[in-house]
Design a protein around this motif. Sequence first.
Motif: not given
Length: 330
Positions: A100-126
């Motif tokens: 299944q795809t992650a229907e990502i609607r938001g992106l934000a890069y965390d400079k502290i841990d060097g990771l890109m985070y996303g939030i899906t339309a359904q509210g799944v943080l990835v």
Amino acid sequence: MTSQITAAVKQPGREVSRYGHFRFNLAIAAAIPLLLGAGLPSGARANPILYIVTQNNISGTNPTSDTNTLMSVDLGAPLVGGIFTATAIGPTTLQGAGGQTAEIRGLAYDKIDGLMYGITAQGVLVTVNLNTGATIPLLTLPYYAQGSFQNEWSGMAFDGTENLYVVNAYGAQELVKINLGSGPPALTLVGSVKYAGASLQILGLALSNGVLYGSDRSNDTLVTISTATAAAAFTYGNAAVINNVQEIAFGPTGTLYVVIDHAASSDNAGLATFNFTPPPLSATEIGELPFQIDFNGCQGCGNSTYGAGGLGFGPEGYVEVCKSSSTKNP
């Protein structure tokens, strides 16, 4: 001191932990004086890379057959016929979800841990792998059942101190703070994004100098949002600034970018920048995007212009060089 060099030099050896410990290999360390000595100007930056997730959503709020793809756009590359060149990185496949795809609607890069985070339309943080597009789920927001039409989570912003903010563009327009400190991510419901008692449909979030900005699809303008109460303010007026505003993101030089649709339910998307000075607030389109951002005709899944699949700048272009100020307390 902090120096910025190209991504090609930076990427191979950069490792960042949640607790801020920096490690990079000796080859890169040895190369830095040579690069600086070669005339790299102070404060120089590599071309900023903007990440966007394209949308091909055909199954409402349970996107088992959708295809969403992580794209990168080099904002320093010349436009061709007024259109940006984009590179497809890969589908945002949700690990452990049977393809299944992650229907990502938001992106934000965390400079502290060097990771890109996303939030899906359904509210799944990835977390989002910037090399492949693959996503790893971390938690599911508990406010609505999965598959509910109340789920239209959209914008995401990082405050630089372990906190992510996410917003629901449908439902009760909730603003939620997610703390990424030690242990599992912790949730705090800040409140509903409202102005004078009226809910606003916020599609994008961006944060700078402690101020949280939201792209208000209700009025096609920019608002500021309290991180304590979620109350919105038309700090720059409530007049429409540009047509069909979508996601927003601050670039490395402080420029605020916004994805726009030239017309609702169209594939004719563009990228613009907000102009804060001189007032009043305005926006200028800087080029078109070579891919669609809309729902592709999906019925019953919210406004068809809720389509930009997140907008975020990644780590490209930076090496941070840390020097101890004290041998006793480094």
